[in-house]
Design a protein around this motif. Sequence first.
Motif, PDB file in Angstrom:
ATOM      1  N   PHE A  20      37.567  53.270  39.649  1.00 44.77           N
ATOM      2  CA  PHE A  20      36.450  53.743  38.831  1.00 44.77           C
ATOM      3  C   PHE A  20      36.676  53.402  37.362  1.00 44.77           C
ATOM      4  CE2 PHE A  20      34.437  57.216  36.357  1.00 44.77           C
ATOM      5  CZ  PHE A  20      33.115  56.924  36.661  1.00 44.77           C
ATOM      6  N   PHE A  21      37.924  53.608  36.911  1.00 43.07           N
ATOM      7  CA  PHE A  21      38.256  53.286  35.519  1.00 43.07           C
ATOM      8  C   PHE A  21      38.075  51.797  35.256  1.00 43.07           C
ATOM      9  CE2 PHE A  21      41.462  51.799  32.490  1.00 43.07           C
ATOM     10  CZ  PHE A  21      41.072  52.477  31.351  1.00 43.07           C
ATOM     11  N   CYS A  22      38.532  50.958  36.214  1.00 48.37           N
ATOM     12  CA  CYS A  22      38.399  49.507  36.038  1.00 48.37           C
ATOM     13  C   CYS A  22      36.933  49.103  35.955  1.00 48.37           C
ATOM     14  CB  CYS A  22      39.079  48.758  37.187  1.00 48.37           C
ATOM     15  SG  CYS A  22      40.889  48.864  37.142  1.00 48.37           S
ATOM     16  N   SER A  23      36.101  49.713  36.808  1.00 50.07           N
ATOM     17  CA  SER A  23      34.678  49.367  36.781  1.00 50.07           C
ATOM     18  C   SER A  23      34.045  49.787  35.461  1.00 50.07           C
ATOM     19  CB  SER A  23      33.951  50.020  37.956  1.00 50.07           C
ATOM     20  OG  SER A  23      33.973  51.428  37.838  1.00 50.07           O
ATOM     21  N   LEU A  24      34.469  50.944  34.949  1.00 50.67           N
ATOM     22  CA  LEU A  24      33.967  51.377  33.647  1.00 50.67           C
ATOM     23  C   LEU A  24      34.398  50.431  32.544  1.00 50.67           C
ATOM     24  CD1 LEU A  24      34.425  55.278  33.594  1.00 50.67           C
ATOM     25  CD2 LEU A  24      32.287  53.970  33.700  1.00 50.67           C
ATOM     26  N   LEU A  25      35.653  49.968  32.626  1.00 47.47           N
ATOM     27  CA  LEU A  25      36.177  49.066  31.607  1.00 47.47           C
ATOM     28  C   LEU A  25      35.377  47.771  31.587  1.00 47.47           C
ATOM     29  CD1 LEU A  25      38.427  48.663  29.505  1.00 47.47           C
ATOM     30  CD2 LEU A  25      39.821  47.650  31.320  1.00 47.47           C
ATOM     31  N   CYS A  26      35.103  47.211  32.779  1.00 52.47           N
ATOM     32  CA  CYS A  26      34.318  45.985  32.850  1.00 52.47           C
ATOM     33  C   CYS A  26      32.917  46.213  32.302  1.00 52.47           C
ATOM     34  CB  CYS A  26      34.243  45.472  34.287  1.00 52.47           C
ATOM     35  SG  CYS A  26      35.777  44.722  34.853  1.00 52.47           S
ATOM     36  N   ALA A  27      32.329  47.370  32.642  1.00 56.68           N
ATOM     37  CA  ALA A  27      30.981  47.660  32.173  1.00 56.68           C
ATOM     38  C   ALA A  27      30.947  47.784  30.661  1.00 56.68           C
ATOM     39  CB  ALA A  27      30.473  48.928  32.834  1.00 56.68           C
ATOM     40  N   CYS A  28      32.030  48.384  30.111  1.00 50.42           N
ATOM     41  CA  CYS A  28      32.058  48.605  28.662  1.00 50.42           C
ATOM     42  C   CYS A  28      32.122  47.299  27.898  1.00 50.42           C
ATOM     43  CB  CYS A  28      33.251  49.483  28.290  1.00 50.42           C
ATOM     44  SG  CYS A  28      33.060  51.213  28.800  1.00 50.42           S
ATOM     45  N   ASN A  29      32.894  46.310  28.396  1.00 48.46           N
ATOM     46  CA  ASN A  29      32.980  45.073  27.643  1.00 48.46           C
ATOM     47  C   ASN A  29      31.934  44.058  28.096  1.00 48.46           C
ATOM     48  OD1 ASN A  29      33.964  43.838  29.981  1.00 48.46           O
ATOM     49  ND2 ASN A  29      36.107  44.006  29.348  1.00 48.46           N
ATOM     50  N   GLY A  30      31.011  44.474  28.975  1.00 49.54           N
ATOM     51  CA  GLY A  30      29.906  43.623  29.378  1.00 49.54           C
ATOM     52  C   GLY A  30      30.277  42.529  30.345  1.00 49.54           C
ATOM     53  N   ALA A  31      31.466  42.588  30.935  1.00 50.27           N
ATOM     54  CA  ALA A  31      31.917  41.521  31.824  1.00 50.27           C
ATOM     55  C   ALA A  31      31.383  41.736  33.234  1.00 50.27           C
ATOM     56  CB  ALA A  31      33.438  41.460  31.844  1.00 50.27           C
ATOM     57  N   GLN A  32      30.860  40.670  33.806  1.00 48.32           N
ATOM     58  CA  GLN A  32      30.415  40.707  35.188  1.00 48.32           C
ATOM     59  C   GLN A  32      31.554  40.316  36.120  1.00 48.32           C
ATOM     60  OE1 GLN A  32      26.412  38.776  35.692  1.00 48.32           O
ATOM     61  NE2 GLN A  32      26.830  38.093  33.594  1.00 48.32           N
ATOM     62  N   SER A  33      31.357  40.538  37.398  1.00 49.56           N
ATOM     63  CA  SER A  33      32.316  40.132  38.421  1.00 49.56           C
ATOM     64  C   SER A  33      31.811  38.862  39.109  1.00 49.56           C
ATOM     65  CB  SER A  33      32.500  41.238  39.452  1.00 49.56           C
ATOM     66  OG  SER A  33      33.037  42.399  38.850  1.00 49.56           O
ATOM     67  N   PRO A  34      32.708  38.090  39.735  1.00 49.29           N
ATOM     68  CA  PRO A  34      32.261  36.895  40.466  1.00 49.29           C
ATOM     69  C   PRO A  34      31.312  37.251  41.594  1.00 49.29           C
ATOM     70  CG  PRO A  34      34.644  36.855  40.119  1.00 49.29           C
ATOM     71  CD  PRO A  34      34.185  38.219  39.710  1.00 49.29           C
ATOM     72  N   SER A  35      30.411  36.336  41.910  1.00 46.18           N
ATOM     73  CA  SER A  35      29.483  36.550  43.020  1.00 46.18           C
ATOM     74  C   SER A  35      30.094  36.115  44.344  1.00 46.18           C
ATOM     75  CB  SER A  35      28.177  35.789  42.777  1.00 46.18           C
ATOM     76  OG  SER A  35      28.428  34.400  42.610  1.00 46.18           O
ATOM     77  N   GLU A  36      31.030  35.160  44.311  1.00 49.64           N
ATOM     78  CA  GLU A  36      31.736  34.700  45.500  1.00 49.64           C
ATOM     79  C   GLU A  36      33.160  34.341  45.108  1.00 49.64           C
ATOM     80  OE1 GLU A  36      29.855  31.502  47.659  1.00 49.64           O
ATOM     81  OE2 GLU A  36      27.874  32.121  46.934  1.00 49.64           O
ATOM     82  N   SER A  37      34.086  34.458  46.078  1.00 45.82           N
ATOM     83  CA  SER A  37      35.479  34.099  45.834  1.00 45.82           C
ATOM     84  C   SER A  37      36.045  33.423  47.070  1.00 45.82           C
ATOM     85  CB  SER A  37      36.312  35.341  45.493  1.00 45.82           C
ATOM     86  OG  SER A  37      35.826  35.961  44.318  1.00 45.82           O
ATOM     87  N   LEU A  38      36.841  32.384  46.844  1.00 42.66           N
ATOM     88  CA  LEU A  38      37.466  31.637  47.928  1.00 42.66           C
ATOM     89  C   LEU A  38      38.970  31.566  47.671  1.00 42.66           C
ATOM     90  CD1 LEU A  38      37.382  29.694  50.412  1.00 42.66           C
ATOM     91  CD2 LEU A  38      37.013  27.827  48.759  1.00 42.66           C
ATOM     92  N   GLU A  39      39.765  32.041  48.626  1.00 43.28           N
ATOM     93  CA  GLU A  39      41.217  31.983  48.487  1.00 43.28           C
ATOM     94  C   GLU A  39      41.705  30.592  48.884  1.00 43.28           C
ATOM     95  OE1 GLU A  39      45.076  34.728  49.548  1.00 43.28           O
ATOM     96  OE2 GLU A  39      43.532  34.477  51.088  1.00 43.28           O
ATOM     97  N   VAL A  40      42.426  29.921  47.951  1.00 42.34           N
ATOM     98  CA  VAL A  40      42.944  28.578  48.216  1.00 42.34           C
ATOM     99  C   VAL A  40      44.467  28.538  48.225  1.00 42.34           C
ATOM    100  CG1 VAL A  40      40.880  27.418  47.336  1.00 42.34           C
ATOM    101  CG2 VAL A  40      42.755  27.955  45.766  1.00 42.34           C
TER     102      VAL A  40
END
Length: 341
Positions: A20-40
């Motif tokens: 929850f804290f991490c999500s708040l931190l991302c929201a506070c600095n306006g950073a979005q999360s990736p829409s897709e991720s691929l492990e290589v």
Amino acid sequence: MPAPLSPVTSNRASTLALLFFCSLLCACNGAQSPSESLEVATVGLHAGTLDATGTRAVVGSLYQGGSFWQLDSRARKFNWNHNRDEFTTIIHTAFASNSDYALTADASALVLWNTRTGEALRYWSAPGEILDAALGPMGNIALLGLSDHTAVLFDIQRGGILYRLPSDNRVRSVDLSRNGRMAITGSEDATATLWDTSTGKPLRKIKHNDDVQLVRLSPDGNLALSVSKYDKALIWQTRDGKALGELPLNAEHLKRGMMFSAARFSDDNTKLLTGRPDQMVQLWRLPNLVEVERWRLPKRKRWKPGGAAVLDVSFDAQVARFHAIASNGFIHTLASAPTAP
């Protein structure tokens, strides 16, 4: 009196609170999360490069050697190692501008590959300790930044050094324009130098106040980015050296020398995509250097130490899509936030 929480419940609550804290931190600095991720890679990467359209990648993993990926089908297409039946520690990777050729380098050798067939076309001993590499159009030349205070234009088809590009210290970063006619080098002598690849002569030199750790050219060669460790990230015109401006940097990041680790200009020179060692990807509008969007790449395990430095970034054929390679072994797709109607 309420019963005390069990260890399992307590740990679960702590984890939820952290998330929850991490999500708040991302929201506070306006950073979005990736829409897709691929492990290589299962643990992490030494090196990774995306092609100009973000549809292909070549990576060097920590323990599994090198590989070529077709990202639109999310498939590992080829395993690329320099010796048969043995994983190679690949520390540098590069694509030719047409994406039909790629380069991999270890501590002592470099290999030119055909990305359509997976065939190794050329194998050469490295002319020195390679600190960075770029590949010319059609896989004809390689630009290598070396620890011996030079960069070299290397004939990767026939072997041999075409030109030595001297510096007063180690050459940490290199890049080529899309047509291969211009090269740029960044050195620990605090300079970024523009070169004519047909003559090996310098065209322009930009002086910084500290080590230049990252340099990039726009595809048409009209713009350059040079990033100095404790100094500034400067965008300038190659025709006259005139500065368009500096990318705004957090004072604490500048104090710690935390600059940009990856960057790429858009084809029309109206945008710049950058990546940082602290998981952050940013999109900038040019020429006014305004930040448009930002994304934070996830750690492999949020509750453990270890980050995800950005190794490379790219644009996509779709206007609102971008891509980034993280050092923890993932390639991410980034999408622009939907605009209000």
